[in-house]
Design a protein around this motif. Structure first.
Motif, PDB file in Angstrom:
ATOM      1  N   UNK A  77       0.909  -1.219  -0.079  1.00 52.42           N
ATOM      2  CA  UNK A  77       0.083   0.056  -0.018  1.00 52.42           C
ATOM      3  C   UNK A  77       0.896   1.374   0.058  1.00 52.42           C
ATOM      4  N   UNK A  84       2.288   4.779  -4.819  1.00 48.74           N
ATOM      5  CA  UNK A  84       1.316   5.663  -5.305  1.00 48.74           C
ATOM      6  C   UNK A  84       1.052   5.248  -6.845  1.00 48.74           C
ATOM      7  N   UNK A  85      -0.042   4.703  -7.050  1.00 47.50           N
ATOM      8  CA  UNK A  85      -0.143   4.298  -8.289  1.00 47.50           C
ATOM      9  C   UNK A  85      -0.958   4.790  -9.371  1.00 47.50           C
ATOM     10  N   UNK A  86      -0.237   5.430 -10.568  1.00 48.32           N
ATOM     11  CA  UNK A  86      -0.919   6.148 -11.513  1.00 48.32           C
ATOM     12  C   UNK A  86      -1.051   5.280 -12.740  1.00 48.32           C
ATOM     13  N   UNK A  94      -9.893  13.345 -20.670  1.00 50.80           N
ATOM     14  CA  UNK A  94     -10.878  12.922 -19.744  1.00 50.80           C
ATOM     15  C   UNK A  94     -10.596  11.651 -19.168  1.00 50.80           C
ATOM     16  N   UNK A 117      -8.140  11.640 -16.295  1.00 53.50           N
ATOM     17  CA  UNK A 117      -8.628  12.378 -15.145  1.00 53.50           C
ATOM     18  C   UNK A 117      -9.488  11.528 -14.247  1.00 53.50           C
ATOM     19  N   UNK A 118     -10.296  10.787 -14.831  1.00 56.00           N
ATOM     20  CA  UNK A 118     -11.353   9.731 -14.097  1.00 56.00           C
ATOM     21  C   UNK A 118     -10.335   8.857 -13.541  1.00 56.00           C
ATOM     22  N   UNK A 132      -7.565   8.738 -12.375  1.00 57.03           N
ATOM     23  CA  UNK A 132      -6.955   9.452 -11.341  1.00 57.03           C
ATOM     24  C   UNK A 132      -7.509  10.021 -10.073  1.00 57.03           C
ATOM     25  N   UNK A 133      -8.899   9.740 -10.197  1.00 61.12           N
ATOM     26  CA  UNK A 133      -9.749  10.170  -9.195  1.00 61.12           C
ATOM     27  C   UNK A 133     -10.239   9.141  -8.306  1.00 61.12           C
ATOM     28  N   UNK A 134      -9.616   9.080  -7.231  1.00 52.85           N
ATOM     29  CA  UNK A 134      -9.735   7.826  -6.340  1.00 52.85           C
ATOM     30  C   UNK A 134     -10.930   7.910  -5.666  1.00 52.85           C
ATOM     31  N   UNK A 135     -11.669   8.930  -5.459  1.00 50.24           N
ATOM     32  CA  UNK A 135     -13.174   9.024  -5.065  1.00 50.24           C
ATOM     33  C   UNK A 135     -13.905   8.202  -5.939  1.00 50.24           C
ATOM     34  N   UNK A 136     -13.932   8.372  -7.083  1.00 52.28           N
ATOM     35  CA  UNK A 136     -14.736   7.802  -8.400  1.00 52.28           C
ATOM     36  C   UNK A 136     -14.204   6.147  -8.395  1.00 52.28           C
ATOM     37  N   UNK A 165     -12.968   4.293  -5.992  1.00 51.45           N
ATOM     38  CA  UNK A 165     -13.515   3.727  -4.716  1.00 51.45           C
ATOM     39  C   UNK A 165     -15.058   3.269  -4.988  1.00 51.45           C
ATOM     40  N   UNK A 166     -15.780   4.315  -5.434  1.00 54.61           N
ATOM     41  CA  UNK A 166     -17.151   4.381  -5.548  1.00 54.61           C
ATOM     42  C   UNK A 166     -17.556   3.129  -6.711  1.00 54.61           C
TER      43      UNK A 166
END
Lengths: 156, 337
Positions: free
Chosen positions: A104, A107-109, A122, A125-126, A128-132, A134-135
């Motif tokens: 853990x 940092x993975x990109x 686009x 960006x999606x 890279x968005x950890x909240x999206x 996770x959801x």
């Protein structure tokens, strides 16, 4: 469902990692390298074709960088066609496989090889968005599709 | 020499990411929430913070945010399951008495107005909802659905003194709203554009005339409000105040900045960053209204993974709360507050 890319180029798989005497030496410092990351994701299945991301050259070892001082891993993937609608799913599968496999601290990109997709920014960006991310992994339908891509061929 | 920012206590009870934590207005209690679909209530027992309650029956997916009402009697929670739950504080226990439905998918943030009249929520469905609260929080009526952002809305916050709302989005902008007194419609009075990527969080200063924002573009921005008829002569179209970006702090953060907290007592700004660090900024003595200068006071490796939220305590100056992907909540003391 109609296939977007009916006749993709298929490439030869790279050879297996050669096991030497050194692999058995416990005292040898062996940091995670690009080849090791590549081995984790090369067999991910393409969502459309019965082929791996390696065979389609979506993933290549020289598009993976590992910085162990900064704990950063960067993976670039190349969609087979520039308007591939599966690109986000492929990127998500790569990211999920790495999140599940690597320590853990990293940092993975995961991003699209520059210039190889019409919606490159686009999608990057999606991904890279950890909240999206996770959801999306709490969405059981999507998770099942991702798990199918990640599942190795022999288990199918 | 002691560290400027010292850890007081580490609380490791959540399983998985701890997305957010927020103080009770008394500063003697806080709530935390996360990937494990639970809310945990923490209170101070002599010098230690201890867990007083676990609320685990409210949501079916990740709980992204929690917020106490200004009166301190209610707690709201926002979840990826598209709902918002309202919990009544009954002594040491909490009871879920209403669930607000309306968003199409993940609710990302929830905030109570200081007046106690409104609750705001926002979602990946690109909308911001304003709920009007009847007496004693018995009913929540939808007062407005604001569909002005082009992408998901990450954060909503209220002005510290007035019923003015601000929202931050994946579309790189911040928007300010108020109720139009002539017809009770909620309107957007300003759109703040300057960030190059997702704006993750925003915070007002104690006066409400300044706003700080943090972004995926790795910068912090300070925005100044200019009233109608301001002495600087800045044009205010539509007779509404305008917001100008007066300061950009770049080069400090190495990855996405997920949260920002502006202390109402000390004026210090704390940030939560994807590079696992917490940073503290202080306004310089030579700073001015139109050209503010902020200096980094300290930077500390705070967690083993991304720091998701930071919150200054509303009562004890220098007391800071942080949460992280590593599953921990930490309480910090800033020694130069």
């Amino acid at each position: 469902m109609e296939l977007e890319n009916i006749n993709p180029n298929v490439f030869k798989k790279s050879d297996e990692r050669i096991i030497t005497e050194k692999e058995w030496d416990e005292s040898c410092i062996d940091p995670i390298d690009a080849r090791e990351v590549f081995d984790l994701i090369r067999s991910i299945n393409d969502p459309e074709h019965p082929l791996t991301l390696e065979e389609l050259h979506v993933l290549e070892e020289n598009h993976i960088t590992v910085d162990n001082d900064k704990n950063e891993i960067r993976v670039l993937f190349t969609p087979t066609i520039p308007h591939c609608s599966m690109a986000t799913l492929i990127g998500l599968s790569i990211r999920v496989k790495l999140l599940r496999s690597l320590p853990s601290r990293y940092k993975i990109s995961v991003a699209i090889t520059p210039g190889t997709h019409t919606s490159e920014n686009a999608i990057n960006k999606q991904l890279a968005d950890k909240e999206r991310i996770s959801a999306s992994l709490e969405n059981s339908t999507l998770l099942e599709v991702v798990n199918q891509c990640i599942a190795s061929r022999s288990n199918r | 020499m002691p560290q400027q920012l010292e850890v007081i206590q580490k609380l490791s009870v959540h399983r998985g990411k701890v997305w957010s934590a927020n103080w009770h207005p008394s500063g003697k209690m806080f709530a935390s929430c996360g990937e494990d679909k639970t809310i945990r209530i923490w209170v101070q027992d002599k010098d230690d913070w201890i867990m007083q309650a676990v609320l685990s029956d409210g949501h079916s997916r990740t709980i992204r945010d929690v917020a106490f009402s200004t009166c301190g009697n209610f707690l709201a929670s926002a979840s990826f399951d598209a709902t918002v739950s309202i919990w009544d504080k009954k002594g040491a226990a909490f009871e879920c008495n209403s669930t607000l439905e309306g968003h199409e998918n993940e609710v990302k943030s929830v905030a109570w107005s200081v007046s106690g009249n409104f609750l705001a929520t926002c979602s990946r469905d690109k909308s911001v909802w304003v709920w009007e609260i009847t007496q004693n929080c018995e009913e929540f009526d939808c007062a407005a659905v604001l569909n002005l952002h082009k992408q998901d809305v990450k954060k909503v916050i209220w002005h510290p003194h007035q019923d003015i709302l601000a929202s931050a989005s994946y579309d790189n902008t911040i928007k300010i709203y108020k109720e139009d007194p002539s017809d009770n419609d909620w309107i957007c009075t300003a759109t703040l554009e300057s960030h190059n990527s997702t704006v993750w969080s925003i915070a007002f200063d104690k006066t409400g005339t300044r706003l700080a924002s943090c972004s995926d573009d790795c910068t912090i921005k300070i925005w100044q409000q200019y009233e109608v008829g301001n002495e600087e002569g800045i044009i205010t179209p539509d007779n509404e105040p305008v917001w100008k970006c007066v300061c950009t702090l770049s080069g400090y953060h190495d990855r996405s900045v997920y949260d920002i907290s502006w202390c109402k007592q000390t004026g210090l700004i704390a940030t939560a960053c994807g590079d696992d660090h917490i940073r503290i900024f202080r306004e310089s003595e030579t700073s001015t209204k139109n050209e503010p200068i902020f200096e980094m006071e300290t930077k500390i490796l705070a967690h083993k993974q991304d720091v998701n939220s930071v919150k200054w305590c509303p009562s004890t100056p220098g007391l800071l709360l942080s949460t992280s992907d590593d599953g921990d909540i930490k309480l910090w003391k800033f020694n130069n507050a």
